[in-house]
Design an enzyme around this catalytic site. Structure first.
Site, PDB file in Angstrom:
ATOM      1  N   LYS A 150      26.066  41.417  50.092  1.00  0.00           N
ATOM      2  CA  LYS A 150      26.079  42.873  49.920  1.00  0.00           C
ATOM      3  C   LYS A 150      25.245  43.207  48.685  1.00  0.00           C
ATOM      4  O   LYS A 150      25.455  42.629  47.609  1.00  0.00           O
ATOM      5  CB  LYS A 150      27.523  43.317  49.708  1.00  0.00           C
ATOM      6  CG  LYS A 150      27.869  44.675  50.261  1.00  0.00           C
ATOM      7  CD  LYS A 150      29.377  44.895  50.073  1.00  0.00           C
ATOM      8  CE  LYS A 150      29.842  46.185  50.673  1.00  0.00           C
ATOM      9  NZ  LYS A 150      31.226  46.472  50.279  1.00  0.00           N
TER      10      LYS A 150
HETATM   11  O1  G3P Z   1      33.798  48.593  50.555  1.00  0.00           O
HETATM   12  C1  G3P Z   1      33.295  49.772  50.077  1.00  0.00           C
HETATM   13  C2  G3P Z   1      34.040  51.046  50.393  1.00  0.00           C
HETATM   14  O2  G3P Z   1      34.671  51.000  51.618  1.00  0.00           O
HETATM   15  C3  G3P Z   1      34.835  51.634  49.278  1.00  0.00           C
HETATM   16  O3  G3P Z   1      35.773  52.598  49.652  1.00  0.00           O
HETATM   17  O4  G3P Z   1      37.708  54.042  49.172  1.00  0.00           O
HETATM   18  O5  G3P Z   1      36.546  52.861  47.276  1.00  0.00           O
HETATM   19  O6  G3P Z   1      35.470  54.775  48.432  1.00  0.00           O
HETATM   20  P1  G3P Z   1      36.411  53.617  48.582  1.00  0.00           P
END
Ligand code: G3P
Length: 219
Positions: free
Chosen positions: A83
């Site tokens: 990533k």
């Molecule tokens: O993996 C990255 C992403 O899904 C992060 O989510 O909830 O931290 O915005 P969030």
């Protein structure tokens, strides 16, 4: 549509993997930090639990550093997907890794223009963050629709899968599926929420109560 679990919690992943509903896993530095465990150990364990791609994020911000870190991560298991952030260095690293046959997930995508660049860089996945866009008053799902529309114009060259990330609730998953997104990555709590419906619980309760009255057993 593929479902990825967006977590670095190995116990949660083991439980979800046993349902057969999980096609892969995405992690990020914040999720790994939450575990308090060594990064490479966590990724190795997750890769043993899930055969599909497991996104492991580089933390260097320069392209050389990203490639060096990616080299270590790729040694962990064959299903590691690197990533990288959607920066110029990230895109450069993506191109180099893709040319070597590695799968790359370009993350932190917040605009259709960025998604075009991820596809041009040979990303296996691009991750639009819908929840974080909603948080600042934008329409996260609009971005997903725009990316899908653009990618569909270039089926021969834009082979990048749209991986909807930053999912906060089941509505995001349903909308992503309606639009035809390739993957939805979601926290385990959202995966569990998808299952639940009060009428299912009520219906089952009624069936079991009526069954009990018959005094019968199956088998
Ligand atoms: O993996 C990255 C992403 O899904 C992060 O989510 O909830 O931290 O915005 P969030």
């Amino acid at each position: 549509m593929k479902f990825f679990a967006d977590t670095a919690d190995v116990a949660e992943i083991a439980e979800l993997a046993a349902t057969g509903l999980i096609d892969g896993v995405t992690t990020n530095p914040s999720l790994v930090a939450k575990t308090g465990r060594p990064f490479l150990d966590v990724i190795a364990e997750i890769c043993r639990l899930v055969p599909g791609p497991v996104s492991a994020e580089v933390t260097a911000t320069d392209h050389q550093g990203m490639l060096r870190e990616a080299g270590h991560l790729l040694e962990v298991a064959s299903n590691v997907c690197i990533k990288v952030p959607l920066t110029l260095d990230g895109l450069k690293a993506c191109r180099a890794l893709a040319d070597r046959g590695a799968k790359v997930n370009v993350t932190l995508c917040f605009s259709p223009a960025q998604a075009i660049l991820a596809a041009k860089a040979g990303a296996a996945f691009v991750s639009p963050f819908v929840g974080r866009l909603d948080d600042v008053g934008h329409e996260g799902m609009r971005l997903v629709a725009d990316i899908l529309e653009i990618y569909r114009n270039y089926p021969a060259t834009f082979r990048t899968e749209v991986l909807v990330a930053s999912i906060r609730h089941p509505g995001h998953v349903v909308e992503a599926a309606r639009l035809g997104a390739d993957v939805a990555t979601m926290p385990p709590s959202v995966i569990r929420q998808l299952v639940r419906h009060p009428l299912t619980d009520k219906g089952l309760e009624g069936f079991l109560a009526d069954w009990a009255k018959t005094g019968q057993r199956i088998g």
